[in-house]
Design a protein around this motif. Structure first.
Motif, PDB file in Angstrom:
ATOM      1  N   SER A 163      -5.891   2.830   5.097  1.00  0.00           N
ATOM      2  CA  SER A 163      -5.997   1.613   4.042  1.00  0.00           C
ATOM      3  C   SER A 163      -5.545   0.318   4.710  1.00  0.00           C
ATOM      4  O   SER A 163      -6.059  -0.781   4.500  1.00  0.00           O
ATOM      5  CB  SER A 163      -5.368   1.917   2.754  1.00  0.00           C
ATOM      6  OG  SER A 163      -6.027   3.105   2.014  1.00  0.00           O
ATOM      7  N   VAL A 193       0.703  -1.393   0.105  1.00  0.00           N
ATOM      8  CA  VAL A 193       0.071   0.038   0.051  1.00  0.00           C
ATOM      9  C   VAL A 193       0.897   0.962  -0.001  1.00  0.00           C
ATOM     10  O   VAL A 193       1.765   1.491   0.814  1.00  0.00           O
ATOM     11  CB  VAL A 193      -1.005   0.027   1.217  1.00  0.00           C
ATOM     12  CG1 VAL A 193      -1.669   1.214   1.189  1.00  0.00           C
ATOM     13  CG2 VAL A 193      -1.916  -1.187   1.141  1.00  0.00           C
ATOM     14  N   GLY A 227     -10.872   1.887  -2.243  1.00  0.00           N
ATOM     15  CA  GLY A 227      -9.511   1.124  -2.410  1.00  0.00           C
ATOM     16  C   GLY A 227      -9.159   0.021  -1.719  1.00  0.00           C
ATOM     17  O   GLY A 227      -8.645  -0.998  -2.281  1.00  0.00           O
ATOM     18  N   GLN A 265     -13.164   7.088  -0.478  1.00  0.00           N
ATOM     19  CA  GLN A 265     -12.049   6.700  -1.393  1.00  0.00           C
ATOM     20  C   GLN A 265     -11.493   5.583  -1.021  1.00  0.00           C
ATOM     21  O   GLN A 265     -10.807   4.524  -1.499  1.00  0.00           O
ATOM     22  CB  GLN A 265     -11.268   8.012  -1.983  1.00  0.00           C
ATOM     23  CG  GLN A 265     -12.079   8.931  -2.824  1.00  0.00           C
ATOM     24  CD  GLN A 265     -10.975   9.974  -3.271  1.00  0.00           C
ATOM     25  OE1 GLN A 265     -10.502  10.485  -2.385  1.00  0.00           O
ATOM     26  NE2 GLN A 265     -11.029  10.006  -4.610  1.00  0.00           N
ATOM     27  N   ASN A 266     -11.107   5.670   0.486  1.00  0.00           N
ATOM     28  CA  ASN A 266     -10.216   4.703   1.078  1.00  0.00           C
ATOM     29  C   ASN A 266     -10.904   3.350   1.236  1.00  0.00           C
ATOM     30  O   ASN A 266     -10.423   2.179   1.062  1.00  0.00           O
ATOM     31  CB  ASN A 266      -9.859   5.243   2.786  1.00  0.00           C
ATOM     32  CG  ASN A 266      -8.725   6.400   2.625  1.00  0.00           C
ATOM     33  OD1 ASN A 266      -7.930   6.528   1.853  1.00  0.00           O
ATOM     34  ND2 ASN A 266      -8.832   7.179   3.657  1.00  0.00           N
ATOM     35  N   GLY A 314       1.041   5.633  -1.679  1.00  0.00           N
ATOM     36  CA  GLY A 314       0.263   7.033  -1.815  1.00  0.00           C
ATOM     37  C   GLY A 314       0.755   7.974  -1.116  1.00  0.00           C
ATOM     38  O   GLY A 314       1.493   8.039  -0.166  1.00  0.00           O
ATOM     39  N   GLY A 318      -3.670   8.488   3.107  1.00  0.00           N
ATOM     40  CA  GLY A 318      -4.712   7.242   3.276  1.00  0.00           C
ATOM     41  C   GLY A 318      -3.964   6.205   3.326  1.00  0.00           C
ATOM     42  O   GLY A 318      -4.687   5.040   3.382  1.00  0.00           O
ATOM     43  N   LYS A 319      -2.599   5.908   3.396  1.00  0.00           N
ATOM     44  CA  LYS A 319      -1.915   4.675   3.289  1.00  0.00           C
ATOM     45  C   LYS A 319      -2.204   3.958   4.856  1.00  0.00           C
ATOM     46  O   LYS A 319      -2.583   2.853   4.642  1.00  0.00           O
ATOM     47  CB  LYS A 319      -0.490   4.739   3.469  1.00  0.00           C
ATOM     48  CG  LYS A 319      -0.016   5.576   1.907  1.00  0.00           C
ATOM     49  CD  LYS A 319       1.523   5.652   1.924  1.00  0.00           C
ATOM     50  CE  LYS A 319       2.318   6.458   2.872  1.00  0.00           C
ATOM     51  NZ  LYS A 319       1.806   7.748   2.756  1.00  0.00           N
ATOM     52  N   ASN A 359      -6.222   4.859  -7.920  1.00  0.00           N
ATOM     53  CA  ASN A 359      -7.465   5.727  -8.022  1.00  0.00           C
ATOM     54  C   ASN A 359      -7.701   6.376  -9.224  1.00  0.00           C
ATOM     55  O   ASN A 359      -7.009   7.331  -9.703  1.00  0.00           O
ATOM     56  CB  ASN A 359      -7.084   6.796  -6.757  1.00  0.00           C
ATOM     57  CG  ASN A 359      -8.252   7.840  -6.548  1.00  0.00           C
ATOM     58  OD1 ASN A 359      -9.001   7.897  -7.321  1.00  0.00           O
ATOM     59  ND2 ASN A 359      -8.015   8.545  -5.614  1.00  0.00           N
ATOM     60  N   LEU A 365      -1.892  -1.246  -3.982  1.00  0.00           N
ATOM     61  CA  LEU A 365      -2.566   0.010  -3.894  1.00  0.00           C
ATOM     62  C   LEU A 365      -1.994   1.030  -4.138  1.00  0.00           C
ATOM     63  O   LEU A 365      -1.210   1.469  -3.179  1.00  0.00           O
ATOM     64  CB  LEU A 365      -3.647  -0.218  -2.552  1.00  0.00           C
ATOM     65  CG  LEU A 365      -4.322   0.956  -2.339  1.00  0.00           C
ATOM     66  CD1 LEU A 365      -5.374   1.478  -3.280  1.00  0.00           C
ATOM     67  CD2 LEU A 365      -5.006   0.848  -1.060  1.00  0.00           C
ATOM     68  N   THR A 403      -3.096   4.880  -3.189  1.00  0.00           N
ATOM     69  CA  THR A 403      -4.196   5.654  -3.032  1.00  0.00           C
ATOM     70  C   THR A 403      -4.569   6.854  -3.611  1.00  0.00           C
ATOM     71  O   THR A 403      -5.555   7.322  -4.150  1.00  0.00           O
ATOM     72  CB  THR A 403      -4.199   5.716  -1.299  1.00  0.00           C
ATOM     73  OG1 THR A 403      -2.951   6.539  -1.068  1.00  0.00           O
ATOM     74  CG2 THR A 403      -4.224   4.812  -0.491  1.00  0.00           C
ATOM     75  N   ASN A 404      -3.328   7.807  -3.830  1.00  0.00           N
ATOM     76  CA  ASN A 404      -3.374   9.091  -4.553  1.00  0.00           C
ATOM     77  C   ASN A 404      -2.200   9.712  -4.828  1.00  0.00           C
ATOM     78  O   ASN A 404      -1.075   9.037  -3.986  1.00  0.00           O
ATOM     79  CB  ASN A 404      -4.345   9.947  -3.990  1.00  0.00           C
ATOM     80  CG  ASN A 404      -4.017  10.165  -2.374  1.00  0.00           C
ATOM     81  OD1 ASN A 404      -2.828  10.390  -1.749  1.00  0.00           O
ATOM     82  ND2 ASN A 404      -4.969   9.582  -1.533  1.00  0.00           N
TER      83      ASN A 404
END
Length: 573
Positions: free
Chosen positions: A195, A186, A396, A392-393, A188, A191-192, A315, A271, A273-274
Motif C-alpha cells: 500500500s 499505513v 485501500g 483490496q490493496n 495492518g 499489505g502495508k 477494510n 489506512l 489494511t486488515n
C-alpha cells in the motif's frame, strides 16, 4: 493467598514518546507477567506506589494507566518529555515496591533515598528550554520533532534542526517560515508495504515528491536513503526532516506502536489494511482483538483537541475492524470487494466515503457521487483478478489517496502501471516469465498472507504447479504445519521444502523441511513429488530447471531474496 506461589516478572520497561495504546501522552510503560494472584490487586498496589512517587517528585499532574491481559499487566505513567528516562526509573521503582510488598521481600533501598535519587536524575535530564520550545510550537500551531539528539521545526523543505544541547531562543524564531506537508499512516497485518508503494506512485503521478518509511527501507522520491526496518519514530523523523519530502506516507507496524507510540501526533489520513493473527504474545498482545486495538492507535493521529481532522480508511471485509470501528470516533472511508457489504452500504447511505468493486471496476463514492477509477484487469498486480488481496490493496490505496485530496487521474495512472515486480514491489508477488512458464515469488510469513498467495495461484490455470516453502525455526510446530496446510490450497503438483539456515533459531538442520514434508504427505501428496533442498536458492535452481510451457511456480522466499531475484531475471532473458 499463598505468597509463595506468586510470580511477578518484569518483561520490559521502556519510554513512550507519542500517542499510544494506553494514553495520548509521553511517559514510561512496563509489561509484566503475573501469576498466582489477582492481577487487579497487583495493579492497585502499583497505583498507590506510582502516585506516591509522582507526588514526591512534584509530578502531581501526571497520570497513571494500566491494562490487564491474559498472563500479565501493563502499567504506565505519563511524564514530561524531557524526563522519560527518569520516568522509566520511577515506574520500575513503583513496580519493585509492589513486588516487595506482595512477596514480603525486604526493601532493597529506603524509599526516601530512592526518591532523592529520582529527583537527581530528573534534574540532570531536565531541559526547560526544550519544553518551552514545544509549548511555543503548539501555541503557533507549528509542527515539531524531537529526539535524544535534535529538535526540529517544520517538515520537508521548511525543516530546520538544532542540537538538543544548542537550542534557539523562542523569541528569535521566525515561526511563520515552518510548514507541514500532507501526511498519512499505513498499518495492518498484511499489505502495508504494498500500500505504501502504491501510494508513492500515486503521489508521484500527482506531481509531488513522496517520501515513505516502511519495514524494508526509507525512500524519498526514487532515492532509497537506507535499507532496514524504518517503521518507527526514527524513520519518520529522518523522512520528515528531509528537504525533498513533499508528501509523506508512513508505514507504522505493531511493534513500533507498542514500543514507542505513534511517530507524530497529527496526520491527514490513515489506512488499516486488515487484522490477522501474527506476532501474538509480545507486549501483552495475545489475541487478534487486542492486536486490532493496537493497530487502531493510528486513529489517534487523526484527532486534534478531540475533533477528527482526517479520515481513517478501513477494510469492511475484515470482521475485526468492523467490530472495532464504533469505538473509533473519526471520519471513516470503508472499502470492500463486495458492493453489497453491509457495513459499506450503511456508510454509503449516510453519504460516507466508500470504495468497492462493481462489474470488475473499482468505484469510489462520496456524498452519493460516484466515480469509476479503473477496471480490475487494468491493474497489473491483480493478475487479471486472481490476486484478490491486491484488489483490496488497490481499494485501500484509492480510499487513502482520495482522503488526501488526490485526483482520479493520478490514481488511475499509478494503478495501471504498478506491477508485482521486483522494481515496484520487491518481495511481494513478484512475477517472472521463464520458458513460457509463470513464476511468482513472495515472502508470505503468516497464515493470512500465505492464504492470499495460495488462493491467487489456485485461481491461475497451469499445466503443472510447483510450490517452494521455507519457514523460520522460531515458529511452533503447529504454526509451521498450519502455514504449510494453507499453502497447499494452491493444489500443487510438486513441493520443494527448503531449509533456511539463517533462520534456524534453535531448530536442528532438516527439522523444518521435515515438518513440511510430513504435512504434505498427510494431505495426499506423493513422496516422489516432494523434494528437499538446503537453501531457497538451491530449491529455486531446481524449479527453474524443471519449468516447461504453461507451468506455474510459487516460490515462498524468506532468505537469499536478492540472489534468487537475480537468478530469475537472468533466466527470464
Amino acid at each position: 493467598m499463598n505468597r509463595e506461589n506468586i510470580t511477578l516478572i518484569l518483561d520490559d520497561n521502556r519510554r513512550l514518546t507519542g500517542k499510544n495504546l494506553l494514553s495520548d501522552q509521553p511517559g514510561a510503560i512496563i509489561d509484566a507477567f503475573v501469576n498466582g494472584i489477582d492481577k487487579l490487586i497487583v495493579v492497585n498496589i502499583w497505583s498507590i506506589y506510582a502516585n506516591r512517587l509522582l507526588k514526591a517528585v512534584n509530578w502531581s499532574n501526571e497520570k497513571i494507566y494500566s491494562r490487564i491481559f491474559e498472563d500479565g499487566i501493563t502499567i504506565a505513567i505519563s511524564a514530561p518529555l524531557d524526563a522519560l528516562y527518569a520516568a522509566c526509573d520511577l515506574n520500575e521503582m513503583a513496580w519493585q515496591l509492589t513486588c516487595e510488598e506482595l512477596t514480603h521481600t525486604e526493601n532493597q533501598e529506603e524509599i526516601a533515598v530512592a526518591i532523592e535519587r529520582l529527583k537527581l536524575t530528573i534534574a540532570e535530564e531536565a531541559n526547560p528550554k526544550l519544553l518551552e520550545l514545544i509549548k511555543q510550537s503548539k501555541a503557533h500551531n507549528i509542527v515539531y520533532l524531537v529526539d535524544d539528539d535534535e529538535f526540529s521545526l517544520g517538515y520537508g523543505t521548511t525543516a530546520q534542526c538544532w542540537p538538543i544541547s544548542a537550542l534557539p531562543e523562542p523569541e528569535n524564531i521566525n515561526w511563520s517560515q515552518y510548514k507541514s506537508i500532507p501526511l498519512a499512516y499505513v498499518t495492518g497485518t498484511n499489505g502495508k508495504s504494498t500500500s505504501v508503494r502504491i501510494m508513492s506512485q500515486i503521489i508521484e503521478q500527482a506531481g509531488q515528491c513522496c517520501g515513505v518509511t516502511s519495514t524494508d527501507f526509507i525512500r524519498v522520491g526514487d532515492n532509497i536513503i537506507d535499507h532496514g526496518d524504518y517503521s518507527g519514530p526514527g524513520g519518520a523523523r529522518m523522512l520528515l526532516r528531509h528537504p525533498d519530502t513533499q508528501t509523506a506516507i508512513l508505514e507504522v507496524a505493531r511493534g513500533g506502536i507498542l514500543r514507542r507510540g505513534l511517530p507524530i501526533d497529527n496526520v491527514d489520513a490513515a489506512l488499516i489494511t486488515n487484522i490477522a493473527e501474527d506476532h501474538l504474545g509480545q507486549y501483552g498482545i495475545n489475541t487478534v482483538a487486542a492486536l486490532a486495538q493496537a493497530k487502531a492507535v493510528v486513529a489517534k493521529g487523526l484527532l486534534s483537541n478531540g475533533q477528527s481532522k482526517g479520515t481513517l480508511v478501513l477494510n469492511a471485509d475484515d470482521k475485526n475492524l468492523v467490530a472495532l470501528a464504533p469505538e473509533l470516533l473519526v471520519n471513516k472511508c470503508w472499502f470492500s470487494l463486495h458492493e453489497d457489504n453491509t457495513t459499506l452500504q450503511q456508510h454509503k447511505q449516510k453519504g460516507g466515503a466508500v470504495c468497492f468493486v462493481r462489474d470488475q471496476k473499482l468505484v469510489y463514492s462520496l456524498q452519493h457521487e460516484e466515480s469509476i477509477i479503473i477496471a480490475v484487469n487494468d491493474i497489473p498486480m491483480t493478475l487479471n483478478g486472481a490476486a484478490l488481496h491486491n484488489i483490496q490493496n488497490a481499494l485501500g490505496a484509492i480510499g487513502l489517496a482520495k482522503s488526501l485530496g488526490i485526483g482520479d487521474k493520478a490514481i488511475t495512472a499509478a494503478l495501471s502501471t504498478f506491477a508485482s515486480n521486483s522494481k515496484d514491489n520487491p518481495g511481494r508477488g513478484n512475477q517472472f516469465k521463464i520458458n513460457n512458464a509463470q513464476v511468482i515469488m513472495d515472502f508470505a510469513h503468516n497464515v493470512h498472507s500465505m492464504e492470499a498467495m495460495a488462493v491467487t495461484t489456485a485461481n491461475i490455470k497451469a499445466q503443472r504447479k510447483f510450490l517452494m516453502l521455507s519457514h523460520a525455526g522460531d515458529r511452533t510446530d503447529n504454526e509451521i504445519i498450519n502455514l504449510t496446510k494453507t499453502a497447499l490450497k494452491m493444489n500443487p503438483d510438486f513441493i520443494i521444502a527448503a531449509e533456511v539456515q539463517p533462520y534456524l533459531r534453535g531448530r536442528e538442520l532438516g527439522e523444518v523441511p521435515q515438518l513440511i514434508v510430513d504435512t504434505a504427505l498427510s494431505h495426499g501428496m506423493k513422496k516422489c513429488d516432494i523434494y528437499t533442498f538446503n537453501s531457497p536458492l538451491s530449491g529455486t535452481k531446481y524449479v527453474v530447471d524443471q519449468l516447461q510451457k504453461d507451468d506455474l511456480a510459487l516460490l515462498m522466499v524468506l532468505s537469499e531474496r536478492e540472489n534468487i531475484t537475480a537468478l530469475l531475471h537472468e533466466k527470464s532473458i
